[in-house]
Design a protein around this motif. Structure first.
Motif, mmCIF file in Angstrom:
data_model
loop_
_atom_site.group_PDB
_atom_site.id
_atom_site.type_symbol
_atom_site.label_atom_id
_atom_site.label_comp_id
_atom_site.label_asym_id
_atom_site.label_seq_id
_atom_site.Cartn_x
_atom_site.Cartn_y
_atom_site.Cartn_z
ATOM 1 N N ASP A 170 0.795 -1.450 -0.087
ATOM 2 C CA ASP A 170 0.001 0.109 -0.086
ATOM 3 C C ASP A 170 0.711 1.395 -0.119
ATOM 4 N N TYR A 171 0.841 2.747 -0.656
ATOM 5 C CA TYR A 171 1.149 3.469 -0.820
ATOM 6 C C TYR A 171 0.196 4.390 -0.304
ATOM 7 N N ARG A 172 0.338 5.722 0.237
ATOM 8 C CA ARG A 172 -0.292 6.856 0.731
ATOM 9 C C ARG A 172 -0.263 8.044 -0.627
ATOM 10 N N LEU A 173 -1.230 8.496 -0.692
ATOM 11 C CA LEU A 173 -1.067 10.446 -1.280
ATOM 12 C C LEU A 173 -1.619 10.859 -0.647
ATOM 13 N N GLN A 174 -1.218 12.336 -0.257
ATOM 14 C CA GLN A 174 -1.988 13.865 0.295
ATOM 15 C C GLN A 174 -1.752 14.971 -0.296
ATOM 16 N N CYS A 249 3.223 10.195 -0.894
ATOM 17 C CA CYS A 249 4.294 10.890 -0.346
ATOM 18 C C CYS A 249 5.431 10.572 -0.496
ATOM 19 N N PHE A 250 5.508 9.283 -0.870
ATOM 20 C CA PHE A 250 7.618 9.213 -0.739
ATOM 21 C C PHE A 250 7.718 10.259 -2.075
ATOM 22 N N ASN A 267 -6.520 12.146 2.455
ATOM 23 C CA ASN A 267 -5.166 10.673 2.209
ATOM 24 C C ASN A 267 -5.910 9.683 1.884
ATOM 25 N N ILE A 268 -4.977 9.377 0.502
ATOM 26 C CA ILE A 268 -5.873 8.747 -0.035
ATOM 27 C C ILE A 268 -5.437 7.650 -0.040
ATOM 28 N N THR A 269 -5.221 6.162 -0.492
ATOM 29 C CA THR A 269 -4.509 4.947 0.374
ATOM 30 C C THR A 269 -4.106 4.292 -1.257
ATOM 31 N N ARG A 270 -3.550 3.541 -1.981
ATOM 32 C CA ARG A 270 -3.305 3.279 -3.423
ATOM 33 C C ARG A 270 -2.261 1.508 -2.883
ATOM 34 N N GLN A 271 -2.821 1.072 -4.232
ATOM 35 C CA GLN A 271 -1.675 -0.276 -4.008
ATOM 36 C C GLN A 271 -0.865 -0.759 -5.806
ATOM 37 N N PHE A 272 0.320 -0.679 -4.903
ATOM 38 C CA PHE A 272 1.093 -1.275 -6.054
ATOM 39 C C PHE A 272 0.947 -2.854 -6.288
ATOM 40 N N LEU A 304 6.472 4.746 2.585
ATOM 41 C CA LEU A 304 5.287 4.469 1.295
ATOM 42 C C LEU A 304 3.786 5.309 2.202
ATOM 43 N N MET A 305 3.660 5.529 3.143
ATOM 44 C CA MET A 305 2.359 5.968 3.791
ATOM 45 C C MET A 305 2.638 7.117 4.915
#
Length: 315
Positions: A170-174, A249-250, A267-272, A304-305
Motif C-alpha cells: 500500500d502507499y498513501r497520497l496527500q 508521500c514517497f 489522504n488516499i491509499t492505493r496499491q502497487f 510509503l505511508m
C-alpha cells in the motif's frame, strides 16, 4: 518449403544472442560493448541472421537506431523464450555463479520507479554486479505480452495472462503545498476552504489509469490551472509554490519544502502490484530481484505511508 529448410539449416543459433542485444538497446555500438566485441562483429552477425532467415529484422534510423520490423518483433518473442529456456537449463546443471548473472528489465510507474525503485536498484546491482538491470519508469502501461519487461510494478492487478502476481504494498497520497504558498493564500482549515485554491493535477482524458484521477474523486469541482500526464512534472510544479498538488508521500518526502495540507481529512491509499511471466519466475536472477524488491518495500512501509521522510536500504 525447401527454401525454408535450407535457411534454417544455415542458421547460426549464436546469432540470436546478438539479435537480442540489438533489439534491447537499439544500438549496435551499445550491444557490442555489452557483448565485448566490436561494432562490425555485431553488424555482421545481424546480417548473417537476416540472410539465414531471408527477411529484414531491423530498420536503421539515424534518430531511433535499430528498430524492429514486424518480422523482427515476431522473432523477438521466440528468441527470448529460447534465452529463458537456456538460462533455466544452465541453472539446473551449473553452479550459483551462472544463476546469479544475466539481464533483467523492470517496468514501473514513473514516480515510484524514479524515486523509490531506482535508488533501491543502485544498491542491488552493487551487491550483484553480474546481474544487469534496466529500469523503465514510464507514465503508461508496460506490456509483458509484448516482452517490454521481465517484471512489472503497476497500479492495477493484471486481469488475465500467464503471470505470477503479488500485491507489493500500500502507499498513501496527500495534499501538499509549500510554506510560501500557504503564507500567500487564504488559510486552509477544512476541506471547504479548498474551493478558493488552485491545483496541479493529471490531464483527465490522458491518464493511463482511473486510479490516477485523485482530484476529481476527492475534491469534485476543484479547479486545476496546470495539468500534466507526469507525476514528476506535478511534483516539480508544486515546488514552485503556486498551487496545491495531491502527490504520493514517497515522492513529496524528497523535498522538505512540501508540507502536507489537511492530512487527516485528505489522504488516499492505493496499491502497487508486481508481476512477471510464469516462464521467467523460476529464473534465479528474477527470483532474487523479486524477493529484494519485496523486502525493501516492506522495510520502507513508513515512507510509503507518509509516516517518515527517511528511505531505508537493504543491509
Amino acid at each position: 518449403m525447401q527454401k525454408n529448410i535450407t535457411s534454417l539449416g544455415s542458421l547460426n543459433w549464436d546469432d540470436l544472442k546478438f539479435f537480442l542485444e540489438v533489439a534491447r538497446t537499439r544500438k549496435a555500438s551499445t550491444a557490442a560493448k555489452r557483448l565485448a566485441v566490436d561494432y562490425t562483429t555485431v553488424s555482421r552477425r545481424i546480417s548473417s541472421l537476416e540472410g539465414a532467415l531471408g527477411t529484414l529484422l531491423f530498420e536503421k534510423s539515424r534518430t531511433n537506431g535499430f528498430v524492429l520490423t514486424a518480422e523482427g518483433q515476431r522473432l523477438l518473442g521466440y528468441a527470448e523464450s529460447i534465452e529463458s529456456t537456456l538460462h533455466m537449463a544452465c541453472e539446473q546443471v551449473s553452479g550459483s555463479g551462472v544463476a546469479l548473472s544475466g539481464h533483467v528489465r523492470m517496468g514501473c510507474t514513473e514516480g515510484f520507479g524514479s524515486f523509490f525503485i531506482t535508488p533501491q536498484l543502485s544498491h542491488f546491482v552493487d551487491a550483484y554486479p553480474a546481474i544487469s538491470v534496466d529500469i523503465l519508469p514510464l507514465p503508461h502501461f508496460i506490456s509483458l505480452s509484448k516482452r517490454e519487461a521481465d517484471i512489472v510494478i503497476a497500479l492495477e492487478r493484471p486481469e488475465h495472462g500467464p503471470y505470477v502476481c503479488c500485491k507489493l504494498c500500500d502507499y498513501r497520497l496527500q495534499l501538499y503545498a509549500t510554506q510560501d504558498y500557504l503564507d500567500q493564500h487564504p488559510p486552509i482549515r477544512r476541506p471547504a476552504d479548498l474551493g478558493k485554491h488552485q491545483f496541479i493535477s493529471y490531464v483527465d482524458d490522458l491518464a493511463f489509469s482511473s486510479e490516477l484521477l485523485y482530484l476529481a474523486n476527492v475534491l469534485p469541482g476543484a479547479s486545476a490551472n496546470l495539468r500534466s500526464t507526469s507525476v514528476i512534472a506535478q511534483f516539480v510544479a508544486a515546488q514552485q509554490g503556486r498551487s496545491l498538488a495531491i502527490l504520493p508521500c514517497f515522492l513529496a518526502a524528497q523535498d522538505p519544502r512540501l508540507l502536507p495540507v489537511l492530512p487527516k481529512e485528505i489522504n488516499i491509499t492505493r496499491q502497487f502490484w508486481m508481476y512477471c511471466r510464469e516462464d521467467l519466475r523460476k529464473l534465479k536472477r528474477i527470483t532474487l530481484l523479486w524477493d529484494y524488491i519485496r523486502a525493501v518495500t516492506e522495510q520502507n512501509q513508513a515512507l510509503l505511508m507518509g509516516e517518515t521522510r527517511t528511505m531505508h536500504f537493504a543491509d
